[in-house]
Design a protein around this motif. Structure first.
Motif, PDB file in Angstrom:
ATOM      1  N   ALA A  56       0.837  -1.208   0.000  1.00 56.20           N
ATOM      2  CA  ALA A  56       0.000   0.000   0.000  1.00 56.20           C
ATOM      3  C   ALA A  56       0.873   1.260   0.000  1.00 56.20           C
ATOM      4  O   ALA A  56       0.588   2.221  -0.720  1.00 56.20           O
ATOM      5  CB  ALA A  56      -0.928   0.004   1.211  1.00 56.20           C
ATOM      6  N   LYS A  57       1.952   1.240   0.793  1.00 57.37           N
ATOM      7  CA  LYS A  57       2.858   2.389   0.825  1.00 57.37           C
ATOM      8  C   LYS A  57       3.516   2.590  -0.532  1.00 57.37           C
ATOM      9  O   LYS A  57       3.628   3.716  -1.013  1.00 57.37           O
ATOM     10  CB  LYS A  57       3.928   2.204   1.903  1.00 57.37           C
ATOM     11  N   THR A  60       1.024   3.970  -2.970  1.00 59.43           N
ATOM     12  CA  THR A  60       0.778   5.382  -2.656  1.00 59.43           C
ATOM     13  C   THR A  60       1.933   6.244  -3.157  1.00 59.43           C
ATOM     14  O   THR A  60       1.711   7.299  -3.766  1.00 59.43           O
ATOM     15  CB  THR A  60       0.598   5.565  -1.134  1.00 59.43           C
ATOM     16  N   GLU A  61       3.163   5.797  -2.914  1.00 58.84           N
ATOM     17  CA  GLU A  61       4.334   6.549  -3.368  1.00 58.84           C
ATOM     18  C   GLU A  61       4.362   6.641  -4.897  1.00 58.84           C
ATOM     19  O   GLU A  61       4.687   7.689  -5.453  1.00 58.84           O
ATOM     20  CB  GLU A  61       5.618   5.902  -2.860  1.00 58.84           C
TER      21      GLU A  61
END
Length: 184
Positions: A56-57, A60-61
């Motif tokens: 997820a990170k 998102t990035e």
């Protein structure tokens, strides 16, 4: 017969104790296996959640990075449009330059260069006499539509028109316009 009964009772009692021990051992083994399975399941769950959080990170990035690149590209495109408009206006304004300014441009570009008898200086309409007076001994010829000047050396053309000079200096002029317009 009493001894047989005692012996039978003792054998049954030992068998019952053995069975109970086996049952207790089986319950302990089952409890251990259930605990191990729960621990392994919890560990697997934690790994999956950690991986999902990391994914997820990263997603998102990537989304943020993509949005920043798109914004940067849009800014650059908008700046390019503005610079193109500025360059188009410069090109139009140069076409409206006065005769005296055009003669001064020609003299500055020639910068004391001595033209040979084989070279012809071609200038715009109405400028030949002024240029002849300023450049002694030069073969000067007028041609409609010429801005700036052209040097004809027996068919070899050296183009110093405003348009070709602007094209030559375009990157430097665009950089200067960008610094003036977008001071950041």
């Amino acid at each position: 017969m009493g001894d047989i009964q005692k012996l039978t009772d003792e054998i049954l009692k030992d068998a019952a104790n053995s069975a109970q021990k086996i049952i207790d051992q089986a319950k302990q083994d089952a409890s251990k296996k259930v605990a191990e399975a729960q621990h392994e399941s919890q560990s697997h769950r934690t790994r999956i959640l950690n991986r999902a959080e990391l994914d997820a990170k990263l997603i998102t990035e990537r989304i943020i990075s993509g949005a920043k690149l798109k914004l940067r590209d849009e800014k650059l495109s908008a700046k390019g449009v503005v610079i193109d408009r500025v360059m188009a206006k410069v090109t139009e304004k140069i076409k409206d330059i006065s005769a005296d300014d055009e003669v001064n441009y020609i003299l500055a570009e020639l910068n004391g260069r001595n033209l040979t008898s084989e070279e012809t200086l071609i200038v715009g309409a109405g400028l030949a006499e002024k240029v002849k007076a300023a450049v002694q001994g030069a073969n000067v010829k007028e041609q409609a539509g010429v801005s700036g000047f052209i040097i004809d050396r027996g068919g070899v053309i050296e183009n110093h028109s405003f348009e070709s000079s602007l094209d030559f200096l375009k990157e430097d002029l665009e950089a200067q316009a960008s610094q003036i317009l977008f001071q950041n």
